[in-house]
Design an enzyme around this catalytic site. Structure first.
Site, PDB file in Angstrom:
ATOM      1  N   ASP A 115       0.856  -1.185   0.000  1.00 32.36           N
ATOM      2  CA  ASP A 115       0.000   0.000   0.000  1.00 32.36           C
ATOM      3  C   ASP A 115       0.889   1.231   0.000  1.00 32.36           C
ATOM      4  O   ASP A 115       2.122   1.126  -0.046  1.00 32.36           O
ATOM      5  CB  ASP A 115      -0.967   0.003   1.181  1.00 32.36           C
ATOM      6  CG  ASP A 115      -2.339   0.550   0.778  1.00 32.36           C
ATOM      7  OD1 ASP A 115      -2.408   1.746   0.443  1.00 32.36           O
ATOM      8  OD2 ASP A 115      -3.313  -0.215   0.780  1.00 32.36           O
TER       9      ASP A 115
ATOM     10  N   HIS B 287      -2.642   3.317  -4.727  1.00 29.15           N
ATOM     11  CA  HIS B 287      -2.059   2.783  -3.489  1.00 29.15           C
ATOM     12  C   HIS B 287      -0.623   2.310  -3.730  1.00 29.15           C
ATOM     13  O   HIS B 287      -0.199   1.281  -3.220  1.00 29.15           O
ATOM     14  CB  HIS B 287      -2.914   1.640  -2.940  1.00 29.15           C
ATOM     15  CG  HIS B 287      -4.210   2.084  -2.325  1.00 29.15           C
ATOM     16  ND1 HIS B 287      -4.279   2.752  -1.127  1.00 29.15           N
ATOM     17  CD2 HIS B 287      -5.495   1.963  -2.767  1.00 29.15           C
ATOM     18  CE1 HIS B 287      -5.555   3.025  -0.848  1.00 29.15           C
ATOM     19  NE2 HIS B 287      -6.302   2.564  -1.831  1.00 29.15           N
TER      20      HIS B 287
ATOM     21  N   GLU C  35      -9.665   2.912  -5.373  1.00 32.35           N
ATOM     22  CA  GLU C  35      -9.232   4.210  -4.856  1.00 32.35           C
ATOM     23  C   GLU C  35      -8.001   4.729  -5.594  1.00 32.35           C
ATOM     24  O   GLU C  35      -6.975   5.041  -4.986  1.00 32.35           O
ATOM     25  CB  GLU C  35      -8.968   4.104  -3.342  1.00 32.35           C
ATOM     26  CG  GLU C  35     -10.221   3.740  -2.559  1.00 32.35           C
ATOM     27  CD  GLU C  35      -9.975   3.551  -1.067  1.00 32.35           C
ATOM     28  OE1 GLU C  35     -10.914   3.792  -0.285  1.00 32.35           O
ATOM     29  OE2 GLU C  35      -8.852   3.150  -0.683  1.00 32.35           O
TER      30      GLU C  35
END
Length: 538
Positions: free
Chosen positions: A170, A241, A305
């Site tokens: 991440d 990410h 995201e």
């Protein structure tokens, strides 16, 4: 006698005389059950003093191909224990139930009682509703040492879960070694500090944090899980990410980042991979390593995201869009993920991605982790994708457990034990003919605010117990579950799990230095509706 196992079996009839395990109780394992017999001996033997020598007249393990793959039939009576599974996995599931029928002291790692060890008379016929009964463990935000991961695997197996989704990378850390890319773990695995509580408060602990697994660490985790019939599904989140990877190799980014370091704050970084051939080659190298270390069918590629700000501002990204004739950045992400999916398909693997992969069109054959409510699950199923239901307002175990001010770093909506138990993986509005597309459910343990195994225990249990019963398919009776939970908590005590007390947090659970950001359920549902308003599943 009431059978108090968790999850509850599909069918259980108790009564009549039971059976007592003694030091000389024999164990007979039919061909195909040898590994399960060895697990039983080394797991139950130390606490009970029972060696389970080979022989008849005690515990019998056998296969019954007529039963479902993970199904089993368990009979305990005065003549002994008979356990028949549809496969070795079914035998193992039955052994977990048998283990829960013993007194809690039998679950410890060494003897604290002399025995004997009574088992109640019972006849159980059992099989799971869903093929995918998973739990995500995020080791990217806070690194968890291998021994703690193995312990978590044991706890998942104890609750009949069969998938460990291991979130390895991440913005805040990279935990996977990749040949040819050494800076991923020498640079990307370490951050200078971490947010204290929700990142919006601007607090920082000032302490470096990091860690990475060796190849042998990951092989051990995979093998250990496989012995317990748990598949490890690795995730490398891309193209978003990715700040930790870009910190290690800036050429993978878009050259627009103000802060090139591994991200120290929680939340979502705007730094994302560029869409060059170099970045795609990097992804292929990473995924080749993933395939080499993790033999399961599924590989998680994230896809969630991914802010498009850098692509909108990047001349190279815009030129790539024009060259490909793509209408927008969502289509660019879909194209990028499609190349990744093609590479995985060439390796015989299937894509597992968050429901954002539907934006612009998900790769053919992808399995979708539907986390933003029931809408994406329905759309994914209608588009022909398998679905794992994991909505955040039902099964995100980092969310606060009550409104008690003593809850540590309260974030998200209030998600009580009863809320988790009320979850149904099959979303409302899904046509009956599409319900087989929902292959299972998953609870997610995101660790931004869980810095240790002790904190994970508090946040995950006993809510993961409730989830396990829902995923097994015997939920629907919360009063019955609550009545059984007292006996089950004694088992967790014996296993050394520091679960959240049912009557609320203790003073030492609080984190006044790490404030959270509580949200109302209505607020979160409105936010999810806005996030998925343009999702069409095309």
């Amino acid at each position: 006698m009431t059978i108090s196992t968790v999850p509850a079996p599909v069918s259980a009839v108790s009564g009549g005389p039971g059976f007592v395990l003694r030091p000389d109780t024999p164990l007979s394992a039919a061909p195909g059950c040898e590994r399960e017999a060895a697990w039983w001996r080394r797991t139950v033997g130390p606490a009970t003093g029972c060696a389970f020598p080979p022989g008849a007249g005690g515990v019998t393990l056998r296969l019954d191909p007529g039963r479902p793959h993970e199904g089993y039939a368990l009979r305990v009576g005065p003549s002994g224990v008979d356990l028949a599974g549809g496969s070795p996995a079914g035998v193992f599931r039955g052994l977990q139930t048998l283990r829960q029928l013993l007194p809690p002291a039998a679950l410890r790692r060494a003897a604290v009682a002399a025995g004997p060890w009574p088992l109640p008379g019972v006849r159980i016929a059992d099989a799971p509703r869903f093929a995918w009964r998973g739990v995500l463990l995020d080791v990217a935000r806070h690194f968890l040492p291998p021994a703690d991961v193995l312990r978590f695997v044991d706890l998942a197996a104890f609750h009949q879960l069969n998938v460990l989704h291991l979130h390895l990378t991440d913005d805040q850390g990279w935990r996977l070694p990749v040949p040819g890319w050494p800076r991923l773990t020498t640079v990307g695995a370490w951050r200078a500090s971490s947010s204290l509580g929700d990142w919006r408060h601007g607090r920082d602990d000032g302490r470096p944090h990091g860690g990475a697994y060796s190849e042998d660490d990951l092989r051990e985790i995979v093998a250990y899980a496989a012995e317990r019939h748990i598949t490890v599904v690795p995730e490398v989140d891309l193209p978003g990410h990715m700040q930790a990877a870009i910190a290690a190799y800036p050429e993978l980014g878009n050259g627009l980042a103000a802060d090139p370091r591994v991200r120290t704050a929680w939340g979502i970084a705007t730094q994302v991979l560029n869409v060059s051939d170099t970045a795609l080659g990097f992804c292929r190298d990473v995924l080749d390593q993933v395939c080499a270390l993790f033999p399961g069918d599924y590989v998680g590629i994230g896809g969630d995201e991914c802010p498009k700000d850098e692509w909108r501002a990047s001349p190279a990204a815009q030129e790539r869009m024009r060259a490909l004739g793509l209408p927008d950045e969502d289509a660019l992400q879909s194209w990028f993920l499609g190349r990744v999916a093609e590479h995985l398909a060439s390796r015989g693997r299937r894509v597992y991605g968050w429901d954002e992969i539907l934006e612009g069109g998900a790769p053919p054959g992808a399995t979708v982790a539907a986390w933003r409510g029931p809408g994406p699950a329905v759309l994914a199923a209608r588009a022909g994708h398998d679905v794992v239901a994991c909505p955040d307002t039902a099964v995100y175990l980092d969310y606060r457990q009550s409104a008690d001010p003593g809850e540590p770093t309260p974030v998200g909506t209030e998600l009580t034990l009863a809320d988790v138990y009320a979850f149904d993986p099959v979303p409302p509005g899904l046509p009956p003919e599409l319900t087989p597309r929902v292959i299972g459910a998953q609870a997610n343990v995101w660790t931004e605010h869980m810095e240790s195994a002790r904190r994970i225990d508090y946040m995950a249990f006993p809510r993961l117990c409730a989830f396990a019963e829902v995923a097994w398919g015997t939920g629907g009776d919360y009063a019955g579950f609550a009545a059984r939970l007292g006996a089950h908590l004694a088992r967790l005590d014996a296993l050394g799990v520091e679960y959240r007390p049912l009557d609320g947090p203790r003073p030492w659970h609080a984190r006044p230095d790490a404030p959270g950001r509580p949200r109302s359920r209505a607020e979160r549902l409105a936010e999810v509706a806005e996030m998925t308003a343009n999702l069409d599943g095309a």
